[in-house]
Design a protein around this motif. Sequence first.
Motif, mmCIF file in Angstrom:
data_model
loop_
_atom_site.group_PDB
_atom_site.id
_atom_site.type_symbol
_atom_site.label_atom_id
_atom_site.label_comp_id
_atom_site.label_asym_id
_atom_site.label_seq_id
_atom_site.Cartn_x
_atom_site.Cartn_y
_atom_site.Cartn_z
ATOM 1 N N LYS A 14 39.329 45.430 24.896
ATOM 2 C CA LYS A 14 38.760 46.367 23.910
ATOM 3 C C LYS A 14 39.878 47.031 23.086
ATOM 4 C CE LYS A 14 35.437 47.690 27.495
ATOM 5 N NZ LYS A 14 35.068 48.779 28.422
ATOM 6 N N GLN A 38 48.980 46.098 38.856
ATOM 7 C CA GLN A 38 48.419 47.444 38.627
ATOM 8 C C GLN A 38 48.696 48.391 39.801
ATOM 9 O OE1 GLN A 38 46.944 44.845 39.749
ATOM 10 N NE2 GLN A 38 44.929 45.183 40.649
ATOM 11 N N GLY A 50 45.549 53.281 38.889
ATOM 12 C CA GLY A 50 45.847 51.884 39.212
ATOM 13 C C GLY A 50 44.964 50.859 38.529
HETATM 14 N N1 LIG Z 1 36.681 52.631 33.583
HETATM 15 C C1 LIG Z 1 37.912 51.901 33.395
HETATM 16 C C2 LIG Z 1 37.843 50.615 34.223
HETATM 17 C C3 LIG Z 1 39.180 49.930 34.277
HETATM 18 C C4 LIG Z 1 39.143 48.692 35.166
HETATM 19 O O1 LIG Z 1 38.282 48.546 36.053
HETATM 20 N N2 LIG Z 1 40.098 47.796 34.932
HETATM 21 C C5 LIG Z 1 40.166 46.581 35.713
HETATM 22 C C6 LIG Z 1 40.407 45.388 34.780
HETATM 23 S S1 LIG Z 1 39.107 45.184 33.619
HETATM 24 C C7 LIG Z 1 41.334 46.646 36.677
HETATM 25 O O2 LIG Z 1 42.372 47.195 36.368
HETATM 26 N N3 LIG Z 1 41.145 46.076 37.871
HETATM 27 C C8 LIG Z 1 42.171 46.015 38.850
HETATM 28 C C9 LIG Z 1 41.873 46.852 40.058
HETATM 29 O O3 LIG Z 1 40.807 47.497 40.107
HETATM 30 O O4 LIG Z 1 42.692 46.839 40.980
HETATM 31 C C10 LIG Z 1 38.107 51.582 31.906
HETATM 32 O O5 LIG Z 1 37.111 51.499 31.169
HETATM 33 O O6 LIG Z 1 39.256 51.453 31.470
#
Ligand SMILES: N[C@@H](CCC(=O)N[C@@H](CS)C(=O)NCC(=O)O)C(=O)O
Length: 207
Positions: A14, A38, A50
């Motif tokens: 995004k 992360q 993270g």
């Molecule tokens: N609410 C957050 C969600 C962020 C998120 O879940 N990112 C995922 C990738 S899309 C991530 O970093 N996952 C790795 C983890 O949870 O360890 C946002 O909209 O930025």
Amino acid sequence: MIELYGFATPNSVKVPIALEEMGLSYVLKPVNIRQGGQKTADFLALNPNGKVPVLVDGALALSESAAILVHLAEKTGRLLPRDGADRARVFEQLFFHASALGPAFGNAGFFKRLATEPQPLAEARFTTEANRVLDRLDALLGERRFVAGDDFTIADIAHFGWLWRREFPGMTLDGRPNLVRWFDAVAARPAVRHAIARVEALVPQAA
Ligand SMILES: N[C@@H](CCC(=O)N[C@@H](CS)C(=O)NCC(=O)O)C(=O)O
């Protein structure tokens, strides 16, 4: 120069889409979440939660994709109406994304693909919710050109991120013609295509 820490993920993509749409230059810093990037000390110093994406804009290190979209829109005066009902509709969709679509897609994908043992009730619950949300968006897009009204906004960017990665939770646009029309229109935008190419280039190719 703006820095974006991210990967080829539904929430990361995004941000480069918004940056490209707004004509802002940025450096993309890969965080390979498949290899635990992360959870490193350096990344946790930027975002103790993270997760990607993280935007660094001067002294500001900002996480949460919806907050980043709002920050960029306010910085540039683009893709977010200044006031009134049109602005409120954009926030309605951003919150709908962050509280409904995102969690439903993420959890449906987790229970379908990553859970170490089958959890049929959880899988069914989040899959049903993801489908319900998609049906709601399809109905909405029968009345509006874009998700918050006549114009393309940061709310379209938010929904697009997860719809671009809909295979992960096993979702489909089949039988949802308004959503197909909208998805194809957003995916065809030059800024969107360029942003996707940039994040896809971050993924190491298997030898
Ligand atoms: N609410 C957050 C969600 C962020 C998120 O879940 N990112 C995922 C990738 S899309 C991530 O970093 N996952 C790795 C983890 O949870 O360890 C946002 O909209 O930025």
